[in-house]
Design a protein around this motif. Structure first.
Motif, PDB file in Angstrom:
ATOM      1  N   ARG A 141      76.307  87.585  17.328  1.00 22.46           N
ATOM      2  CA  ARG A 141      75.958  87.309  18.713  1.00 22.46           C
ATOM      3  C   ARG A 141      74.985  86.263  17.016  1.00 22.46           C
ATOM      4  NH1 ARG A 141      79.283  86.701  21.851  1.00 22.46           N
ATOM      5  NH2 ARG A 141      78.696  88.345  24.405  1.00 22.46           N
ATOM      6  N   ARG A 142      74.279  86.680  16.466  1.00 22.03           N
ATOM      7  CA  ARG A 142      73.712  85.498  15.583  1.00 22.03           C
ATOM      8  C   ARG A 142      74.590  84.030  15.087  1.00 22.03           C
ATOM      9  NH1 ARG A 142      73.738  83.659  11.379  1.00 22.03           N
ATOM     10  NH2 ARG A 142      75.535  84.086  10.174  1.00 22.03           N
ATOM     11  N   ARG A 143      75.571  84.728  15.060  1.00 24.50           N
ATOM     12  CA  ARG A 143      77.257  83.521  15.163  1.00 24.50           C
ATOM     13  C   ARG A 143      76.966  82.292  15.964  1.00 24.50           C
ATOM     14  NH1 ARG A 143      81.784  85.747  12.211  1.00 24.50           N
ATOM     15  NH2 ARG A 143      82.521  83.956  12.592  1.00 24.50           N
ATOM     16  N   ASP A 144      77.504  83.305  17.316  1.00 23.27           N
ATOM     17  CA  ASP A 144      77.456  82.883  18.504  1.00 23.27           C
ATOM     18  C   ASP A 144      76.004  81.600  18.635  1.00 23.27           C
ATOM     19  OD1 ASP A 144      79.717  84.493  18.819  1.00 23.27           O
ATOM     20  OD2 ASP A 144      78.793  85.365  20.302  1.00 23.27           O
ATOM     21  N   VAL A 145      75.254  82.125  18.346  1.00 27.52           N
ATOM     22  CA  VAL A 145      74.455  80.994  18.674  1.00 27.52           C
ATOM     23  C   VAL A 145      73.806  79.783  17.893  1.00 27.52           C
ATOM     24  CG1 VAL A 145      72.137  80.444  19.015  1.00 27.52           C
ATOM     25  CG2 VAL A 145      73.336  82.288  20.152  1.00 27.52           C
ATOM     26  N   CYS A 146      73.912  79.831  16.555  1.00 25.95           N
ATOM     27  CA  CYS A 146      73.522  79.209  15.472  1.00 25.95           C
ATOM     28  C   CYS A 146      74.582  78.503  14.410  1.00 25.95           C
ATOM     29  CB  CYS A 146      73.025  80.497  14.041  1.00 25.95           C
ATOM     30  SG  CYS A 146      71.017  81.637  14.604  1.00 25.95           S
ATOM     31  N   GLU A 147      75.720  79.161  14.808  1.00 29.17           N
ATOM     32  CA  GLU A 147      76.790  78.725  14.485  1.00 29.17           C
ATOM     33  C   GLU A 147      77.606  77.726  15.324  1.00 29.17           C
ATOM     34  OE1 GLU A 147      79.654  80.726  11.442  1.00 29.17           O
ATOM     35  OE2 GLU A 147      78.003  81.780  10.179  1.00 29.17           O
ATOM     36  N   TYR A 148      77.968  77.840  16.286  1.00 25.04           N
ATOM     37  CA  TYR A 148      78.034  77.158  17.119  1.00 25.04           C
ATOM     38  C   TYR A 148      77.169  76.467  18.527  1.00 25.04           C
ATOM     39  CZ  TYR A 148      82.114  79.283  15.113  1.00 25.04           C
ATOM     40  OH  TYR A 148      83.293  79.613  14.177  1.00 25.04           O
ATOM     41  N   ALA A 149      76.610  77.331  19.670  1.00 26.91           N
ATOM     42  CA  ALA A 149      75.731  76.474  19.966  1.00 26.91           C
ATOM     43  C   ALA A 149      74.799  75.543  19.691  1.00 26.91           C
ATOM     44  CB  ALA A 149      74.946  77.822  20.979  1.00 26.91           C
ATOM     45  N   LEU A 150      74.193  76.205  18.225  1.00 22.48           N
ATOM     46  CA  LEU A 150      73.118  74.855  17.619  1.00 22.48           C
ATOM     47  C   LEU A 150      73.948  73.839  16.977  1.00 22.48           C
ATOM     48  CD1 LEU A 150      70.451  77.348  16.683  1.00 22.48           C
ATOM     49  CD2 LEU A 150      70.714  76.508  18.635  1.00 22.48           C
ATOM     50  N   ALA A 151      75.321  73.566  16.855  1.00 20.45           N
ATOM     51  CA  ALA A 151      76.217  73.075  16.520  1.00 20.45           C
ATOM     52  C   ALA A 151      76.790  71.432  17.420  1.00 20.45           C
ATOM     53  CB  ALA A 151      77.499  73.121  15.893  1.00 20.45           C
ATOM     54  N   PHE A 152      76.058  71.234  17.775  1.00 25.90           N
ATOM     55  CA  PHE A 152      75.781  69.843  18.787  1.00 25.90           C
ATOM     56  C   PHE A 152      77.220  68.435  18.044  1.00 25.90           C
ATOM     57  CE2 PHE A 152      70.795  70.040  19.925  1.00 25.90           C
ATOM     58  CZ  PHE A 152      71.596  71.442  20.816  1.00 25.90           C
ATOM     59  N   ASP A 153      77.519  68.452  19.320  1.00 26.45           N
ATOM     60  CA  ASP A 153      78.976  67.396  19.237  1.00 26.45           C
ATOM     61  C   ASP A 153      79.549  67.325  17.996  1.00 26.45           C
ATOM     62  OD1 ASP A 153      78.190  66.063  21.118  1.00 26.45           O
ATOM     63  OD2 ASP A 153      76.358  64.749  20.826  1.00 26.45           O
ATOM     64  N   SER A 154      79.972  68.647  17.903  1.00 25.37           N
ATOM     65  CA  SER A 154      80.607  69.547  16.622  1.00 25.37           C
ATOM     66  C   SER A 154      82.353  69.052  16.812  1.00 25.37           C
ATOM     67  CB  SER A 154      80.690  70.775  16.166  1.00 25.37           C
ATOM     68  OG  SER A 154      80.750  71.551  17.022  1.00 25.37           O
ATOM     69  N   PRO A 202      82.878  82.518  21.028  1.00 21.41           N
ATOM     70  CA  PRO A 202      83.213  81.921  20.180  1.00 21.41           C
ATOM     71  C   PRO A 202      83.661  82.285  18.704  1.00 21.41           C
ATOM     72  CG  PRO A 202      80.963  80.929  20.277  1.00 21.41           C
ATOM     73  CD  PRO A 202      81.228  82.285  21.632  1.00 21.41           C
ATOM     74  N   SER A 203      83.083  82.973  17.881  1.00 23.21           N
ATOM     75  CA  SER A 203      82.632  83.625  16.828  1.00 23.21           C
ATOM     76  C   SER A 203      84.099  84.741  16.697  1.00 23.21           C
ATOM     77  CB  SER A 203      81.039  84.454  16.188  1.00 23.21           C
ATOM     78  OG  SER A 203      80.223  83.345  16.508  1.00 23.21           O
ATOM     79  N   PHE A 204      84.328  85.567  17.795  1.00 22.07           N
ATOM     80  CA  PHE A 204      85.228  86.241  17.359  1.00 22.07           C
ATOM     81  C   PHE A 204      86.862  85.656  17.847  1.00 22.07           C
ATOM     82  CE2 PHE A 204      88.057  89.726  19.568  1.00 22.07           C
ATOM     83  CZ  PHE A 204      87.457  90.425  19.025  1.00 22.07           C
ATOM     84  N   VAL A 205      86.932  84.841  18.751  1.00 22.32           N
ATOM     85  CA  VAL A 205      88.016  84.395  18.773  1.00 22.32           C
ATOM     86  C   VAL A 205      88.330  83.893  17.442  1.00 22.32           C
ATOM     87  CG1 VAL A 205      87.617  83.947  21.163  1.00 22.32           C
ATOM     88  CG2 VAL A 205      87.230  81.947  19.914  1.00 22.32           C
ATOM     89  N   GLN A 206      87.654  82.709  16.428  1.00 23.06           N
ATOM     90  CA  GLN A 206      88.080  82.585  15.358  1.00 23.06           C
ATOM     91  C   GLN A 206      88.834  83.736  15.038  1.00 23.06           C
ATOM     92  OE1 GLN A 206      87.158  79.533  14.584  1.00 23.06           O
ATOM     93  NE2 GLN A 206      86.016  79.843  16.602  1.00 23.06           N
ATOM     94  N   ASP A 207      89.219  84.933  14.480  1.00 23.58           N
ATOM     95  CA  ASP A 207      90.355  85.473  14.829  1.00 23.58           C
ATOM     96  C   ASP A 207      91.140  85.834  14.712  1.00 23.58           C
ATOM     97  OD1 ASP A 207      89.023  85.753  12.016  1.00 23.58           O
ATOM     98  OD2 ASP A 207      87.869  87.966  12.267  1.00 23.58           O
ATOM     99  N   LEU A 208      91.051  85.247  16.399  1.00 25.14           N
ATOM    100  CA  LEU A 208      92.831  85.773  16.886  1.00 25.14           C
ATOM    101  C   LEU A 208      93.605  84.597  16.745  1.00 25.14           C
ATOM    102  CD1 LEU A 208      93.241  87.324  19.889  1.00 25.14           C
ATOM    103  CD2 LEU A 208      92.143  85.534  21.026  1.00 25.14           C
ATOM    104  N   ASP A 209      94.724  85.540  17.208  1.00 26.21           N
ATOM    105  CA  ASP A 209      95.997  84.263  16.996  1.00 26.21           C
ATOM    106  C   ASP A 209      96.194  83.626  18.450  1.00 26.21           C
ATOM    107  OD1 ASP A 209      98.100  82.934  16.747  1.00 26.21           O
ATOM    108  OD2 ASP A 209      99.759  85.120  16.183  1.00 26.21           O
ATOM    109  N   VAL A 210      95.968  82.750  18.668  1.00 30.01           N
ATOM    110  CA  VAL A 210      96.017  82.230  20.105  1.00 30.01           C
ATOM    111  C   VAL A 210      96.995  80.866  19.634  1.00 30.01           C
ATOM    112  CG1 VAL A 210      94.112  82.635  20.921  1.00 30.01           C
ATOM    113  CG2 VAL A 210      93.931  80.740  19.725  1.00 30.01           C
ATOM    114  N   GLU A 211      97.725  80.547  18.411  1.00 29.50           N
ATOM    115  CA  GLU A 211      98.000  79.257  18.143  1.00 29.50           C
ATOM    116  C   GLU A 211      99.209  79.102  19.074  1.00 29.50           C
ATOM    117  OE1 GLU A 211      99.052  75.387  17.283  1.00 29.50           O
ATOM    118  OE2 GLU A 211      97.416  76.746  16.462  1.00 29.50           O
ATOM    119  N   GLY A 212      99.634  77.907  19.997  1.00 32.04           N
ATOM    120  CA  GLY A 212     100.830  77.628  21.365  1.00 32.04           C
ATOM    121  C   GLY A 212     100.909  78.716  22.175  1.00 32.04           C
TER     122      GLY A 212
END
Length: 249
Positions: free
Chosen positions: A211-224, A94-104
């Motif tokens: 991976r730190r961001r994948d866990v701490c900023e996303y997996a631990l962001a309950f109901d975000s 989930p961290s890596f795809v933040q810089d990916l152009d996927v809009e539309g």
């Protein structure tokens, strides 16, 4: 506990691994939970504007999808340096795809656990059933979408290459508790957060910044997140969007 106190229906809902999906599953709503990292990657692709997320039957089929849709973005495996394999645009992060152009844009991907579970359910559920993707990040949103529709919900922990994955059980528990209207106590939330953080080993979140961001900023962001990925034919769409915005083919 009083006779009228709410009880958690997880025991009747949980399928503990992809391998335990019945050959002929009963009609119902099936929620695939692969917290680290398929579910959260799918959620973030939609959060960043992806049109739909096509799930391949096998890894390696994504380039053919892109050949027919040059605007597509495709996901594959990661290199040891945490970069997508040659020919791919991203990997399950989930961290890596933040810089990916996927809009539309359409996206095509799978994974050895969550993607495989979606493909398995797609092959065996009856036409009256629905398949969703859930996680710690969208547990409440998925529960709100499913609650009161009159069908049984089954929570499918994808597992890890055939083994039970504790982080997937945490995600399934959060969805089940939300379905039953049982809020988490503060102490419970902290226990669940700790279980997710160390699920892949006590040093996993420190092995790499991504991976730190994948866990701490996303997996631990309950109901975000309010994203509710739902399978439509061979692709996931966001059921929380107006139907007119879906363009999956």
């Amino acid at each position: 506990m009083s006779r009228d106190a709410p009880t958690n229906g997880l025991d009747g809902r949980l399928i503990e691994r992809c391998e335990e999906i019945p050959a002929e599953p009963p009609t119902g709503d099936y929620v695939v939970v692969d917290v680290l990292h398929f579910s959260n990657t799918v959620i973030e692709l939609f959060e960043n504007g992806a049109d739909y997320v096509h799930i391949t039957d096998e890894r390696g089929e994504e380039p053919a999808f892109k050949a027919e849709r040059p605007e597509a973005r495709i996901g594959g495996a990661t290199t040891p340096a945490y970069e997508p394999e040659p020919g791919y645009d991203f990997f399950n992060s989930p961290s890596f795809v933040q810089d990916l152009d996927v809009e539309g844009r359409p996206v095509s991907m799978t994974s050895s656990n969550g993607g495989r579970t979606v493909a398995r359910l797609r092959a065996v559920v009856d036409p009256a059933s629905e398949v969703y993707v859930g996680s710690t990040m969208n547990a409440g949103a998925v529960a709100d979408h499913l609650r009161g529709n009159g069908r049984t919900t089954y929570l499918v922990s994808a597992g890890s290459r055939g083994d039970v994955a504790i982080e997937d059980h945490v995600g399934a528990t959060l969805i089940s508790r939300a379905l039953d209207g049982i809020p988490l106590a503060t102490a419970e939330r902290e226990v669940f957060r700790r279980q997710v953080k160390v699920a892949k080993g006590p040093g996993y979140a420190q092995k790499n910044e991504l991976r730190r961001r994948d866990v701490c900023e996303y997996a631990l962001a309950f109901d975000s997140r309010a994203v509710v990925p739902r399978l439509a034919d061979d692709s996931l769409v966001d059921a929380a969007r107006p139907e007119t915005e879906h363009a999956a083919d």
